[in-house]
Design an enzyme around this catalytic site. Sequence first.
Site, PDB file in Angstrom:
ATOM      1  N   LEU A 146       2.952 -28.190 -10.455  1.00  0.00           N
ATOM      2  CA  LEU A 146       3.528 -29.327  -9.654  1.00  0.00           C
ATOM      3  C   LEU A 146       2.087 -30.098  -9.211  1.00  0.00           C
ATOM      4  O   LEU A 146       1.084 -29.680  -8.951  1.00  0.00           O
ATOM      5  CB  LEU A 146       3.992 -28.582  -8.307  1.00  0.00           C
ATOM      6  CG  LEU A 146       5.269 -27.917  -8.563  1.00  0.00           C
ATOM      7  CD1 LEU A 146       5.601 -27.080  -7.129  1.00  0.00           C
ATOM      8  CD2 LEU A 146       6.321 -28.589  -9.321  1.00  0.00           C
TER       9      LEU A 146
ATOM     10  N   GLU B  26       1.334 -34.197  -6.895  1.00  0.00           N
ATOM     11  CA  GLU B  26       2.007 -35.244  -5.795  1.00  0.00           C
ATOM     12  C   GLU B  26       3.236 -35.843  -6.064  1.00  0.00           C
ATOM     13  O   GLU B  26       3.839 -36.069  -5.384  1.00  0.00           O
ATOM     14  CB  GLU B  26       0.789 -36.096  -5.381  1.00  0.00           C
ATOM     15  CG  GLU B  26      -0.263 -35.590  -4.044  1.00  0.00           C
ATOM     16  CD  GLU B  26       0.624 -35.014  -2.882  1.00  0.00           C
ATOM     17  OE1 GLU B  26       1.455 -35.872  -2.595  1.00  0.00           O
ATOM     18  OE2 GLU B  26       0.272 -33.923  -2.383  1.00  0.00           O
TER      19      GLU B  26
ATOM     20  N   HIS C 205       5.781 -34.738  -7.912  1.00  0.00           N
ATOM     21  CA  HIS C 205       6.754 -33.719  -7.508  1.00  0.00           C
ATOM     22  C   HIS C 205       6.896 -33.540  -5.969  1.00  0.00           C
ATOM     23  O   HIS C 205       7.968 -33.413  -5.638  1.00  0.00           O
ATOM     24  CB  HIS C 205       6.353 -32.102  -8.169  1.00  0.00           C
ATOM     25  CG  HIS C 205       6.138 -32.247  -9.621  1.00  0.00           C
ATOM     26  ND1 HIS C 205       4.910 -32.062 -10.222  1.00  0.00           N
ATOM     27  CD2 HIS C 205       7.251 -32.475 -10.704  1.00  0.00           C
ATOM     28  CE1 HIS C 205       5.165 -31.824 -11.543  1.00  0.00           C
ATOM     29  NE2 HIS C 205       6.423 -32.222 -11.858  1.00  0.00           N
TER      30      HIS C 205
ATOM     31  N   ASP D 296       9.780 -40.872 -15.323  1.00  0.00           N
ATOM     32  CA  ASP D 296      10.354 -40.632 -16.475  1.00  0.00           C
ATOM     33  C   ASP D 296      11.667 -41.540 -16.462  1.00  0.00           C
ATOM     34  O   ASP D 296      12.794 -41.189 -16.128  1.00  0.00           O
ATOM     35  CB  ASP D 296      10.545 -39.224 -16.582  1.00  0.00           C
ATOM     36  CG  ASP D 296       9.675 -38.400 -16.552  1.00  0.00           C
ATOM     37  OD1 ASP D 296       8.991 -38.240 -17.736  1.00  0.00           O
ATOM     38  OD2 ASP D 296       8.958 -37.995 -15.495  1.00  0.00           O
TER      39      ASP D 296
ATOM     40  N   VAL E 177       4.226 -42.102  -8.234  1.00  0.00           N
ATOM     41  CA  VAL E 177       2.961 -41.787  -7.643  1.00  0.00           C
ATOM     42  C   VAL E 177       1.824 -41.631  -8.629  1.00  0.00           C
ATOM     43  O   VAL E 177       1.779 -41.045  -9.715  1.00  0.00           O
ATOM     44  CB  VAL E 177       3.096 -40.074  -6.881  1.00  0.00           C
ATOM     45  CG1 VAL E 177       1.792 -39.958  -6.237  1.00  0.00           C
ATOM     46  CG2 VAL E 177       4.107 -40.326  -5.875  1.00  0.00           C
TER      47      VAL E 177
ATOM     48  N   SER F 164       0.680 -36.548 -13.715  1.00  0.00           N
ATOM     49  CA  SER F 164       1.375 -35.997 -14.987  1.00  0.00           C
ATOM     50  C   SER F 164       0.835 -34.673 -14.873  1.00  0.00           C
ATOM     51  O   SER F 164      -0.452 -34.501 -14.705  1.00  0.00           O
ATOM     52  CB  SER F 164       1.432 -36.797 -16.177  1.00  0.00           C
ATOM     53  OG  SER F 164       1.944 -35.946 -16.972  1.00  0.00           O
TER      54      SER F 164
HETATM   55  P1  AMP Z   1       8.606 -32.853 -14.789  1.00  0.00           P
HETATM   56  O1  AMP Z   1       8.040 -31.498 -14.080  1.00  0.00           O
HETATM   57  O2  AMP Z   1       7.527 -33.415 -15.663  1.00  0.00           O
HETATM   58  O3  AMP Z   1       9.568 -32.437 -15.621  1.00  0.00           O
HETATM   59  O4  AMP Z   1       8.975 -33.776 -13.608  1.00  0.00           O
HETATM   60  C1  AMP Z   1       9.860 -33.457 -12.520  1.00  0.00           C
HETATM   61  C2  AMP Z   1      10.286 -34.657 -11.916  1.00  0.00           C
HETATM   62  O5  AMP Z   1       9.069 -35.187 -11.123  1.00  0.00           O
HETATM   63  C3  AMP Z   1      10.824 -35.619 -12.771  1.00  0.00           C
HETATM   64  O6  AMP Z   1      11.973 -36.291 -11.947  1.00  0.00           O
HETATM   65  C4  AMP Z   1       9.792 -36.719 -12.885  1.00  0.00           C
HETATM   66  O7  AMP Z   1      10.168 -37.928 -13.021  1.00  0.00           O
HETATM   67  C5  AMP Z   1       8.972 -36.506 -11.392  1.00  0.00           C
HETATM   68  N1  AMP Z   1       7.668 -37.245 -11.770  1.00  0.00           N
HETATM   69  C6  AMP Z   1       6.691 -36.519 -12.411  1.00  0.00           C
HETATM   70  N2  AMP Z   1       5.588 -37.123 -12.360  1.00  0.00           N
HETATM   71  C7  AMP Z   1       5.814 -38.020 -11.275  1.00  0.00           C
HETATM   72  C8  AMP Z   1       4.940 -39.003 -10.648  1.00  0.00           C
HETATM   73  N3  AMP Z   1       3.752 -39.302 -10.992  1.00  0.00           N
HETATM   74  N4  AMP Z   1       5.532 -39.585  -9.646  1.00  0.00           N
HETATM   75  C9  AMP Z   1       6.865 -39.627  -9.179  1.00  0.00           C
HETATM   76  N5  AMP Z   1       7.507 -38.647  -9.692  1.00  0.00           N
HETATM   77  C10 AMP Z   1       7.176 -37.955 -10.804  1.00  0.00           C
END
Ligand code: AMP
Length: 285
Positions: A39, A41, A43, A156, A182, A191
């Site tokens: 996780l 910021e 998330h 995404d 973010v 990411s």
């Molecule tokens: P993930 O753990 O990469 O599958 O991401 C989980 C959720 O967090 C997804 O809806 C992503 O689009 C969102 N997310 C990931 N990185 C960011 C970011 N930098 N800003 C906003 N949401 C994010």
Amino acid sequence: MSSQDVITVIEDVAEMKAYSNALRKEGKSIALVPTMGALHEGHLSLMREGRKRADILVVSIFVNPTQFGPSEDYNKYMRDREGDLEKMKNIGVDAVFMPGPDEIYPPGFQTYVQVEELEKPLCGALRPGHFRGVATVVLKLFNIVKADVALFGQKDYQQWKIIERMARDLNLDIEILGLPIVREETGLAMSSRNAYLSDQDTQRALSLSRALLEVKSQFANGTCKTESLVDSGKRVLERASVEDVDYLEIRDGETLQNKHEATGGDVAAVAARVGGARLIDNIIL
Ligand code: AMP
């Protein structure tokens, strides 16, 4: 210890369903933030918004094997259970659903969801089966957690649009929210995969957001031909020696169709490999 520090950790499907069913019987609404953990910021911003949108906030942490290709980073994807639980403290997360892969895909599993057109371009063209895996696991999470609202990041972008479409097409009783990207102060989109980057890679990775800003500023200055806009972005990537570009494209913000002329609301999206990481970013024109 404040009540916000107590997070219920649930690992099996039956228990998660029972937890949600009991709360729904009491008339409580549920928000869900699906994640793969590690996780950051980005998330946490989804969680903070989720906290405001419903009585109960559930976060899922599941590194979903069906959305990774055979040569992708499923095995090396970061897993940090304790660190993640620590980061969620003080956000007001009520429960974390952390199933193992066999819990979600028991022997004999064979049913998948496909959002046919939206999954074709961009990342879908380069990661066969990726969005089928995403849509399938997200629908399963919706059914298990029984959330009223689910929050996704615009980071995404294609995934967000696919989930919105799936919810509409399959008449799901769930509201889908997409929240802004973010970024680090440098502009780099946060990411979990940024952890793969060396310091030098991080510098090169900054060119992704800069390329998108260049596209947006050229558009603001009156350039509409997508080919010219894309070229201006690609030059920024070239100057930073980012050579392994999967795509830099401008697409309709809703249908993700190709455009010759860009209009407001279109999305400029980029995917490139920097060091060991495949990074994505996008911006709305
Ligand atoms: P993930 O753990 O990469 O599958 O991401 C989980 C959720 O967090 C997804 O809806 C992503 O689009 C969102 N997310 C990931 N990185 C960011 C970011 N930098 N800003 C906003 N949401 C994010």
